[in-house]
Write a protein that holds these residues in place. Sequence first.
Motif, mmCIF file in Angstrom:
data_model
loop_
_atom_site.group_PDB
_atom_site.id
_atom_site.type_symbol
_atom_site.label_atom_id
_atom_site.label_comp_id
_atom_site.label_asym_id
_atom_site.label_seq_id
_atom_site.Cartn_x
_atom_site.Cartn_y
_atom_site.Cartn_z
ATOM 1 N N TYR A 112 9.447 -14.059 -26.291
ATOM 2 C CA TYR A 112 9.739 -15.479 -26.256
ATOM 3 C C TYR A 112 11.091 -15.732 -25.564
ATOM 4 O O TYR A 112 11.214 -16.597 -24.693
ATOM 5 C CB TYR A 112 9.728 -16.064 -27.672
ATOM 6 C CG TYR A 112 10.181 -17.499 -27.730
ATOM 7 C CD1 TYR A 112 9.395 -18.527 -27.204
ATOM 8 C CD2 TYR A 112 11.405 -17.832 -28.289
ATOM 9 C CE1 TYR A 112 9.832 -19.843 -27.236
ATOM 10 C CE2 TYR A 112 11.839 -19.148 -28.336
ATOM 11 C CZ TYR A 112 11.048 -20.150 -27.805
ATOM 12 O OH TYR A 112 11.482 -21.442 -27.835
ATOM 13 N N GLN A 113 12.114 -14.965 -25.941
ATOM 14 C CA GLN A 113 13.444 -15.148 -25.354
ATOM 15 C C GLN A 113 13.441 -14.845 -23.854
ATOM 16 O O GLN A 113 14.127 -15.527 -23.075
ATOM 17 C CB GLN A 113 14.495 -14.299 -26.088
ATOM 18 C CG GLN A 113 14.768 -14.753 -27.502
ATOM 19 C CD GLN A 113 15.245 -16.194 -27.606
ATOM 20 O OE1 GLN A 113 15.921 -16.724 -26.716
ATOM 21 N NE2 GLN A 113 14.869 -16.866 -28.690
ATOM 22 N N GLN A 114 12.663 -13.852 -23.439
ATOM 23 C CA GLN A 114 12.545 -13.555 -22.004
ATOM 24 C C GLN A 114 11.969 -14.755 -21.266
ATOM 25 O O GLN A 114 12.433 -15.117 -20.172
ATOM 26 C CB GLN A 114 11.660 -12.326 -21.772
ATOM 27 C CG GLN A 114 12.305 -11.022 -22.125
ATOM 28 C CD GLN A 114 11.330 -9.847 -22.034
ATOM 29 O OE1 GLN A 114 10.139 -9.998 -21.777
ATOM 30 N NE2 GLN A 114 11.847 -8.653 -22.269
ATOM 31 N N LYS A 115 10.969 -15.385 -21.841
ATOM 32 C CA LYS A 115 10.346 -16.554 -21.216
ATOM 33 C C LYS A 115 11.340 -17.715 -21.185
ATOM 34 O O LYS A 115 11.440 -18.422 -20.183
ATOM 35 C CB LYS A 115 9.070 -16.938 -21.967
ATOM 36 C CG LYS A 115 8.234 -17.981 -21.290
ATOM 37 C CD LYS A 115 7.774 -17.601 -19.898
ATOM 38 C CE LYS A 115 6.689 -16.572 -19.897
ATOM 39 N NZ LYS A 115 6.211 -16.278 -18.521
ATOM 40 N N VAL A 116 12.093 -17.911 -22.274
ATOM 41 C CA VAL A 116 13.118 -18.960 -22.308
ATOM 42 C C VAL A 116 14.122 -18.734 -21.174
ATOM 43 O O VAL A 116 14.439 -19.655 -20.409
ATOM 44 C CB VAL A 116 13.845 -19.007 -23.675
ATOM 45 C CG1 VAL A 116 15.083 -19.905 -23.611
ATOM 46 C CG2 VAL A 116 12.893 -19.463 -24.769
ATOM 47 N N GLU A 117 14.624 -17.512 -21.064
ATOM 48 C CA GLU A 117 15.619 -17.194 -20.035
ATOM 49 C C GLU A 117 15.054 -17.409 -18.635
ATOM 50 O O GLU A 117 15.782 -17.847 -17.733
ATOM 51 C CB GLU A 117 16.139 -15.765 -20.198
ATOM 52 C CG GLU A 117 16.939 -15.540 -21.473
ATOM 53 C CD GLU A 117 18.128 -16.492 -21.628
ATOM 54 O OE1 GLU A 117 18.820 -16.779 -20.630
ATOM 55 O OE2 GLU A 117 18.363 -16.957 -22.769
#
Length: 188
Positions: A112-117
Amino acid sequence: PAGETAGVLEYTDGWALISYSGITGYVSRDYLVTGSEPDVPVPAGGWASILVNPTNLLPEDFSVALAEFEGGQVDGRILEICEEMFRDAGEDGAALLLVDAYRSCGRQNELYQQKVESYIAKGLDRAAAEAEAATITARPNTSEHQTGLALDIVTPSYTSRDKGFADTKAFAWLNENAQNYGFTLRYK
């Protein structure tokens, strides 16, 4: 109705609990025409029907006993039915390939954090990036993958997780038979 496709939710003795056009009910198995049907019991109800989404989060202390399957991990209670489904598909000429199954909360958060970034790198502010990311990659504790009950499946001849998979023999087999093994196709 005759000739229509209904989802089989569970088998009980000589009956099948089916769902068709939003209506659920029992029908005699004698009236069903199915492709493949498992020889092992299909999990249904209770733990096998857990609802996980942004409004139905998994509890923080959720845990599951895992079993190794096809290079990934699944809830141990579905191992036998997964093995049978992959075997039956192969016997019908539709090779299945597992690409993703159980994800820990930490792994789900990482994805999820990779997608946010990636959205922040495209110019979105954090709030907009988080909202957009959640439409593609579930936030932690909102993903069925954390239950060990969700499988991402492709076929060796088509390994992309995109709309092209719908043109494969593996997809056709899953579309016709997955419900017989207790699985629902989420993305068609």
